[in-house]
Enzyme design. Structure first.
Site, PDB file in Angstrom:
ATOM      1  N   ARG A 145       0.847  -1.189   0.000  1.00 45.53           N
ATOM      2  CA  ARG A 145       0.000   0.000   0.000  1.00 45.53           C
ATOM      3  C   ARG A 145       0.888   1.246   0.000  1.00 45.53           C
ATOM      4  NH1 ARG A 145      -2.180  -3.523   3.951  1.00 45.53           N
ATOM      5  NH2 ARG A 145      -4.302  -4.261   3.490  1.00 45.53           N
ATOM      6  N   ARG A 241      -1.005  -1.810  -7.043  1.00 39.48           N
ATOM      7  CA  ARG A 241      -1.328  -2.904  -6.104  1.00 39.48           C
ATOM      8  C   ARG A 241      -2.316  -3.867  -6.768  1.00 39.48           C
ATOM      9  NH1 ARG A 241      -1.543  -4.313  -0.550  1.00 39.48           N
ATOM     10  NH2 ARG A 241      -3.619  -4.808   0.266  1.00 39.48           N
TER      11      ARG A 241
END
Length: 292
Positions: A145, A241
């Protein structure tokens, strides 16, 4: 009763002008719908069946479920007020259920544009170019993240063990394996940091001035470089991601393994990536099968 309702929302609930306008639009639309079937019928007399018919009508008009649910919420608020004021004794919204929201598939970058990002895009010379490339490589190769990347500390990167430790949600640490190519880049970058600033820092990846990164800085970098290889509308660290997870799944990685790498609390959060894989399989089937 409509004017009374809107006055109540404005003066007692103190809703914003924008929200008030949305409530007004919803309740007046329902009123028009009811009057088209029942001439001179007051909203106080509208029934459960009237509301159900309106919802079906909205759905037939291809209005998305999120908007329909907002309209349902408006009616619930309206009839709850009428109950409180003693205007009605039975709430016609009782038993009315919100519609299921359509799940949005994660947006990701295809493999060829990602290859171009690292093979064809020109990065600045020196520290800045090496750092920018490292940000992109790290996001794509590990699926971390944005907050995990920013808070990654130098001591949390294990070169010999080819892994790194990141602090994720709920203050939980997890270990992520690091590929050889990224380890080489890590070492080059760390040497460049010492050359640029005289020493290593607590935080692994630094800004142009040697300070800790901040979210907007990384977001701008990712958008700048992704814009050179893809036309997808959203270009953010979180897209990388999604790309990490989707590419792993497309190449046969187990869902449970991806869950651990992403730091998801449950498998349900990871399963959304299977939809992209199914979509890809359908496209392959469509192009390849003689009967398709």
């Amino acid at each position: 009763m409509v004017d009374f309702f809107l006055s109540y929302l404005k003066n007692e609930k103190r809703l914003s002008a924008y929200t008030l306008k949305a409530y007004a639009t919803d309740i007046k639309q329902f009123e028009s719908f009811v009057l088209s079937f029942h001439e001179n019928l007051y909203l106080e007399k509208a029934s459960y069946q009237d509301i159900r018919a309106w919802i079906i009508s909205l759905s037939d008009q291809k209005i998305d479920n999120k908007s329909i649910n907002r309209k349902i919420a408006t009616l619930r608020t309206f009839y709850k007020l009428l109950i409180q004021k003693g205007k009605i004794s039975v709430d016609p919204t009782f038993g009315i259920k919100s519609l299921k929201k359509a799940k949005k598939l994660p947006v990701y970058v295809e493999e060829t544009p990602m290859e171009n990002l690292f093979d064809m895009v020109e990065y600045p010379n020196g520290y800045v170019g090496l750092r920018d490339r490292l940000i992109l490589e790290l996001l794509y190769s590990t699926g971390v993240r944005l907050s995990e990347l920013i808070n990654l500390k130098t001591l949390d990167v294990d070169f010999s063990g080819k892994q790194m430790k990141v602090l994720g949600k709920r203050n939980k640490y997890r270990i992520i394996p690091v590929i050889d190519q990224l380890i080489v880049l890590f070492k080059k970058y760390q040497q460049e940091v010492v050359s640029q600033f005289g020493q290593t820092s607590e935080f692994f990846i630094l800004s142009d001035s040697g300070k800790k990164l901040y979210p907007v800085f990384v977001q701008r970098k990712v958008k700048h470089y992704l814009s050179q290889v893809t036309t997808i509308s959203k270009k953010s660290p979180h897209i990388l991601r999604h790309t990490f997870a989707t590419h792993l799944l497309n190449r046969g990685a187990e869902l449970n393994s991806i869950k651990e790498l992403l730091g998801h609390a449950s498998l349900a959060a990871t399963q959304i990536y299977t939809h992209n894989t199914i979509s890809q399989l359908k496209e392959i089937h469509k192009k390849s099968h003689p009967k398709a």
